[in-house]
Design an enzyme around this catalytic site. Structure first.
Site, PDB file in Angstrom:
ATOM      1  N   LYS A 107     -90.645  46.914 -39.593  1.00 36.18           N
ATOM      2  CA  LYS A 107     -92.060  46.821 -39.234  1.00 36.18           C
ATOM      3  C   LYS A 107     -92.894  47.988 -39.785  1.00 36.18           C
ATOM      4  O   LYS A 107     -92.341  48.992 -40.242  1.00 36.18           O
ATOM      5  CB  LYS A 107     -92.186  46.735 -37.711  1.00 36.18           C
ATOM      6  CG  LYS A 107     -91.597  45.439 -37.140  1.00 36.18           C
ATOM      7  CD  LYS A 107     -91.797  45.380 -35.636  1.00 36.18           C
ATOM      8  CE  LYS A 107     -91.263  44.084 -35.052  1.00 36.18           C
ATOM      9  NZ  LYS A 107     -91.506  44.028 -33.588  1.00 36.18           N
TER      10      LYS A 107
ATOM     11  N   PHE B  89    -100.045  39.417 -25.315  1.00 34.72           N
ATOM     12  CA  PHE B  89     -99.830  40.448 -26.329  1.00 34.72           C
ATOM     13  C   PHE B  89    -100.002  39.947 -27.766  1.00 34.72           C
ATOM     14  O   PHE B  89     -99.877  40.727 -28.719  1.00 34.72           O
ATOM     15  CB  PHE B  89     -98.429  41.066 -26.180  1.00 34.72           C
ATOM     16  CG  PHE B  89     -97.305  40.072 -26.318  1.00 34.72           C
ATOM     17  CD1 PHE B  89     -96.846  39.675 -27.571  1.00 34.72           C
ATOM     18  CD2 PHE B  89     -96.681  39.544 -25.189  1.00 34.72           C
ATOM     19  CE1 PHE B  89     -95.807  38.768 -27.707  1.00 34.72           C
ATOM     20  CE2 PHE B  89     -95.645  38.634 -25.310  1.00 34.72           C
ATOM     21  CZ  PHE B  89     -95.213  38.245 -26.582  1.00 34.72           C
TER      22      PHE B  89
ATOM     23  N   ARG C  32     -78.727  42.268 -33.682  1.00 34.74           N
ATOM     24  CA  ARG C  32     -79.412  42.525 -32.410  1.00 34.74           C
ATOM     25  C   ARG C  32     -78.802  43.745 -31.704  1.00 34.74           C
ATOM     26  O   ARG C  32     -79.507  44.544 -31.101  1.00 34.74           O
ATOM     27  CB  ARG C  32     -79.408  41.277 -31.536  1.00 34.74           C
ATOM     28  CG  ARG C  32     -80.276  40.182 -32.211  1.00 34.74           C
ATOM     29  CD  ARG C  32     -80.555  39.006 -31.338  1.00 34.74           C
ATOM     30  NE  ARG C  32     -81.427  39.312 -30.220  1.00 34.74           N
ATOM     31  CZ  ARG C  32     -82.749  39.485 -30.304  1.00 34.74           C
ATOM     32  NH1 ARG C  32     -83.361  39.425 -31.466  1.00 34.74           N
ATOM     33  NH2 ARG C  32     -83.457  39.727 -29.214  1.00 34.74           N
TER      34      ARG C  32
ATOM     35  N   THR D  41     -85.614  45.863 -27.006  1.00 32.95           N
ATOM     36  CA  THR D  41     -86.988  45.776 -27.518  1.00 32.95           C
ATOM     37  C   THR D  41     -87.786  47.026 -27.178  1.00 32.95           C
ATOM     38  O   THR D  41     -88.538  47.536 -28.004  1.00 32.95           O
ATOM     39  CB  THR D  41     -87.682  44.525 -26.939  1.00 32.95           C
ATOM     40  OG1 THR D  41     -86.900  43.381 -27.275  1.00 32.95           O
ATOM     41  CG2 THR D  41     -89.086  44.358 -27.492  1.00 32.95           C
TER      42      THR D  41
ATOM     43  N   ARG E  75     -83.755  51.151 -32.758  1.00 40.02           N
ATOM     44  CA  ARG E  75     -84.973  51.378 -31.964  1.00 40.02           C
ATOM     45  C   ARG E  75     -84.929  52.705 -31.214  1.00 40.02           C
ATOM     46  O   ARG E  75     -85.946  53.387 -31.099  1.00 40.02           O
ATOM     47  CB  ARG E  75     -85.219  50.203 -31.026  1.00 40.02           C
ATOM     48  CG  ARG E  75     -85.701  48.968 -31.801  1.00 40.02           C
ATOM     49  CD  ARG E  75     -85.925  47.791 -30.907  1.00 40.02           C
ATOM     50  NE  ARG E  75     -86.538  46.678 -31.612  1.00 40.02           N
ATOM     51  CZ  ARG E  75     -86.245  45.410 -31.374  1.00 40.02           C
ATOM     52  NH1 ARG E  75     -85.358  45.084 -30.444  1.00 40.02           N
ATOM     53  NH2 ARG E  75     -86.852  44.453 -32.053  1.00 40.02           N
TER      54      ARG E  75
ATOM     55  N   ASN F 119     -91.924  48.989 -32.472  1.00 38.52           N
ATOM     56  CA  ASN F 119     -90.492  49.106 -32.193  1.00 38.52           C
ATOM     57  C   ASN F 119     -89.603  48.952 -33.426  1.00 38.52           C
ATOM     58  O   ASN F 119     -88.448  48.554 -33.321  1.00 38.52           O
ATOM     59  CB  ASN F 119     -90.077  48.165 -31.058  1.00 38.52           C
ATOM     60  CG  ASN F 119     -90.210  46.702 -31.417  1.00 38.52           C
ATOM     61  OD1 ASN F 119     -90.610  46.346 -32.522  1.00 38.52           O
ATOM     62  ND2 ASN F 119     -89.863  45.837 -30.475  1.00 38.52           N
TER      63      ASN F 119
ATOM     64  N   HIS G 251     -87.602  43.763 -36.324  1.00 42.77           N
ATOM     65  CA  HIS G 251     -87.511  42.429 -35.719  1.00 42.77           C
ATOM     66  C   HIS G 251     -86.223  41.814 -36.231  1.00 42.77           C
ATOM     67  O   HIS G 251     -85.852  42.013 -37.384  1.00 42.77           O
ATOM     68  CB  HIS G 251     -88.692  41.553 -36.151  1.00 42.77           C
ATOM     69  CG  HIS G 251     -88.455  40.083 -35.912  1.00 42.77           C
ATOM     70  ND1 HIS G 251     -88.772  39.472 -34.720  1.00 42.77           N
ATOM     71  CD2 HIS G 251     -87.892  39.128 -36.703  1.00 42.77           C
ATOM     72  CE1 HIS G 251     -88.418  38.185 -34.802  1.00 42.77           C
ATOM     73  NE2 HIS G 251     -87.889  37.958 -35.994  1.00 42.77           N
TER      74      HIS G 251
END
Length: 142
Positions: A11, A59, A87, A93, A104, A114, A117
């Site tokens: 991100k 959001f 994951r 998250t 993260r 964060n 994804h």
């Protein structure tokens, strides 16, 4: 365990921090192979379409605003049990709840910014991969 493909986004916050290589290294060190990758500044339309499942959530606007705030790195990762492995590597998250040593926990600032994804299921992975990568741009990882 079967070889799977999963979709990953590094991100804007992580791209801005210049930790792309460190994140990709985590994937590769843990048996995930990058079989497609591109850096892109998402348009609002692309971000809204990608996150359309969240359209009615409070959001949504902030998420889209964040995702268009800077370039992202879009990737397809391949490996044994790739979805669950990715994951686990990403962590929770909310980076405050992420296990130490996860992406993260190490690179994210907040539940919004964060860092990464990742797809949550095989069906989601297939849709997310196809959204950004035609089959001709995804290469065999073997």
């Amino acid at each position: 365990m079967a070889v799977q493909r999963t979709f990953s986004i590094i991100k804007p916050d992580a791209v801005a921090k210049n930790v792309i290589g460190k994140i990709v290294s985590r994937f590769e060190t843990n048996g995930l192979k990058v079989v497609a990758s591109k850096m892109k500044h998402l348009s609002r339309q692309e971000a809204e379409g990608f996150y359309a499942v969240h359209k009615d959530r409070p959001f949504f606007k902030d998420l889209v605003d964040f995702m268009v705030s800077g370039p992202v790195v879009l990737q397809v990762l391949e490996g044994e049990d790739a979805i669950a492995k990715n994951r686990t590597l990403m962590g929770a998250t909310d980076p405050k709840k992420a296990e130490p040593g996860t992406i993260r926990a190490d690179f994210a600032e907040s539940i919004d910014a964060n860092a990464v994804h990742g797809s949550d299921a095989p069906e989601t992975a297939a849709v997310e991969i196809a959204y950004f990568f035609p089959a001709s741009e995804v290469y065999a990882g073997r």
